[in-house]
Every structure is written in C-alpha cells, then in structure tokens.
Design a protein around this motif. Structure first.
Motif, short mmCIF file in Angstrom:
data_model
loop_
_atom_site.label_atom_id
_atom_site.label_comp_id
_atom_site.label_asym_id
_atom_site.label_seq_id
_atom_site.Cartn_x
_atom_site.Cartn_y
_atom_site.Cartn_z
N LEU A 173 0.83 -1.21 0.00
CA LEU A 173 0.00 0.00 0.00
C LEU A 173 0.86 1.26 0.00
O LEU A 173 0.67 2.15 -0.81
N LEU A 174 1.82 1.32 0.91
CA LEU A 174 2.69 2.49 1.05
C LEU A 174 4.14 2.05 0.99
O LEU A 174 4.53 1.07 1.63
N GLU A 175 4.94 2.76 0.21
CA GLU A 175 6.38 2.51 0.18
C GLU A 175 7.12 3.83 0.24
O GLU A 175 6.86 4.74 -0.54
N ILE A 176 8.03 3.93 1.20
CA ILE A 176 8.87 5.12 1.37
C ILE A 176 10.31 4.69 1.14
O ILE A 176 10.79 3.72 1.75
N THR A 177 11.02 5.41 0.27
CA THR A 177 12.39 5.03 -0.07
C THR A 177 13.36 6.17 0.17
O THR A 177 13.21 7.25 -0.38
N ILE A 198 7.88 8.76 -2.12
CA ILE A 198 6.72 8.28 -1.37
C ILE A 198 5.75 7.72 -2.40
O ILE A 198 5.25 8.45 -3.26
N PHE A 199 5.49 6.42 -2.30
CA PHE A 199 4.63 5.74 -3.27
C PHE A 199 3.41 5.16 -2.56
O PHE A 199 3.54 4.50 -1.52
N PHE A 200 2.24 5.42 -3.13
CA PHE A 200 0.98 4.92 -2.58
C PHE A 200 0.29 4.10 -3.65
O PHE A 200 -0.01 4.62 -4.73
N GLU A 201 0.10 2.83 -3.39
CA GLU A 201 -0.44 1.89 -4.37
C GLU A 201 0.35 1.95 -5.68
O GLU A 201 -0.20 1.91 -6.77
N GLY A 202 1.66 2.08 -5.53
CA GLY A 202 2.56 2.07 -6.68
C GLY A 202 2.72 3.41 -7.37
O GLY A 202 3.53 3.54 -8.29
#
Length: 245
Positions: free
Chosen positions: A5-9, A64-68
């Motif tokens: 759902l959420l990815e922070i890099t 910051i990625f939300f649902e890709g």
C-alpha cells in the motif's frame, strides 16, 4: 502475498532548512498495522506530515509511493482523495463548521458521490454511539469547546466515517485516561481490516491492546534505528531507547 500500500524510499526531509528525516525507508502492506516508536524530536510527526504532504515540509530526496504511484508532488487534499488519512496529535478548532457538515463534505470530496442527508445523519449518530459520543456534538462547531479526549474521539469518528485506505495516527492516544484509550483503541480496531492499513505513532502502547502490530519501527535522530515485530515494543518498554543508541 499481501499487496503493498505504502512505500517510502530513502526519504530525506525537513523544515526551514533543517533536515529532520535522514534516509527513512519502510513499506506497509494492506491488512497490516505498523507502529512507530521513538523519543521526542526523533522525527515521528515529521514523517507523518511529509507522507500527508504538509506544505511546511520540504522533501530533499527520496520517494513516497501509494499503491505504486509516486505521490511526492501531490497536495494534501489529493492524497486524501487517494485514501490517506491523518489523525492529528493536536486537532485544530474550526469555528463555523459543524462536525456533521465537515464530515459530509469531506466524504463527498473523497468519494465524488452525493451523500443523502438523512442516511448520512443516521450512520453518523450510530458511529458516534460506538465511540460513546453525545450525538448533539455533531451539531457543534468542529472541536470548539471540546475537551482533549473529545477531540481525540472526534478524530476516530472521522476515521470511521471517511473509511480511508491508510490511517496515519499521530499519538491519537496522548493525554487520554484509561477508559478513553480503550474507546479509541476499539474505534481503530473497528476500522482496521484486510483492505486497509494503519501507521501508528504512540508513546502509550495501550492503544495496541485491541490491535495486532505486524511491524515496529524505532526512529532515532531521523533514521530507523531498529525494526522488528511486537516483541520490540516489549523490549523498548522494558529497557528504553538507550540500548539502541
């Protein structure tokens, strides 16, 4: 396999020229509850505000990625429409706007659908009942004259009525007595299911009594110093943060 759902890099961000987050990376899947622990000033609230797109914070590096989807350039209301919700540590008072009107307009803005007033009002009062809130508060201006505990319950009311995909809860349990924490914890538990996720900042882990923490992240000096399962909460409660420095 759970859907991300959420990815922070490698997130670097700060305010007024001061770097606060110094390379934070984490990911949250649907159906999960993540907990962020850390001493005051470690960057926890900054992380929440940056995820939500607060204009006072500047992202210098990272994604910051939300649902890709990369949401780094989106405004807060655009992120809200995608399904991100932030419960504030210190909710603001808004004179002139009632609780009911704010919630109805917010849900219409998120869903793009017109809310039938009587059906919405019935749902609102039923939800307030589960949070042991006086139904008359729906007619009062948002948070005006509310006690600290009432403001926090109102935040959970918004969470239940808006039904986001990702709930960012910034110390929603702070300043609450034992009974109020139980009510707030129960409200978050009612919200959480396999199709959404929670990212929770807390100093008082009693809010987790009705929630299973899937992952725990300890933030120190703007970086994630330690990660683990629920056992990490017990270790911090027992030994504090000094062991991680």
């Amino acid at each position: 396999m759970k859907e991300k759902l959420l990815e922070i890099t490698d997130l670097h961000a700060g305010v007024e020229g001061k770097e606060i987050l110094k390379g934070v990376s984490l990911s949250v899947n649907k159906g999960e509850v993540h907990v962020i622990l850390g001493p005051n000033g470690s960057g926890k609230s900054t992380l929440m505000n940056v995820i939500m797109g607060h204009p006072g914070y500047r992202v210098a590096k990272g994604g910051i990625f939300f649902e890709g989807r990369d949401i780094s350039g989106l405004k807060p209301f655009e992120r809200a429409r995608l399904g991100i919700f932030l419960s504030f540590q210190a909710p603001e008072e808004i004179p002139g706007v009632t609780v009911e009107n704010m919630l109805r307009m917010a849900r219409e803005a998120v869903t793009g659908k017109h809310e039938r007033i009587f059906a919405f009002r019935r749902e609102l009062k039923e939800t307030m009942k589960t949070l042991q809130m006086d139904p008359s508060y729906s007619e009062r201006y948002l948070n005006v004259g509310f006690s600290g505990g009432e403001k926090k319950r109102n935040e959970i009311l918004q969470l239940l009525m808006l039904r986001p995909k990702l709930a960012l809860l910034d110390e929603t349990d702070s300043g609450l007595d034992v009974d109020a924490v139980q009510i707030v914890s129960g409200g978050v538990s009612r919200f959480h299911n396999e199709d959404n996720a929670c990212l929770i900042i807390t100093h008082n882990t009693r809010i987790l009594e009705k929630l299973k923490a899937d992952r725990v992240h300890v933030l120190l000096d703007g970086t994630i110093a330690e990660e683990g399962g629920p056992e990490l909460i017990e270790a911090i409660n027992r030994e504090g943060y000094a062991q991680l420095r």
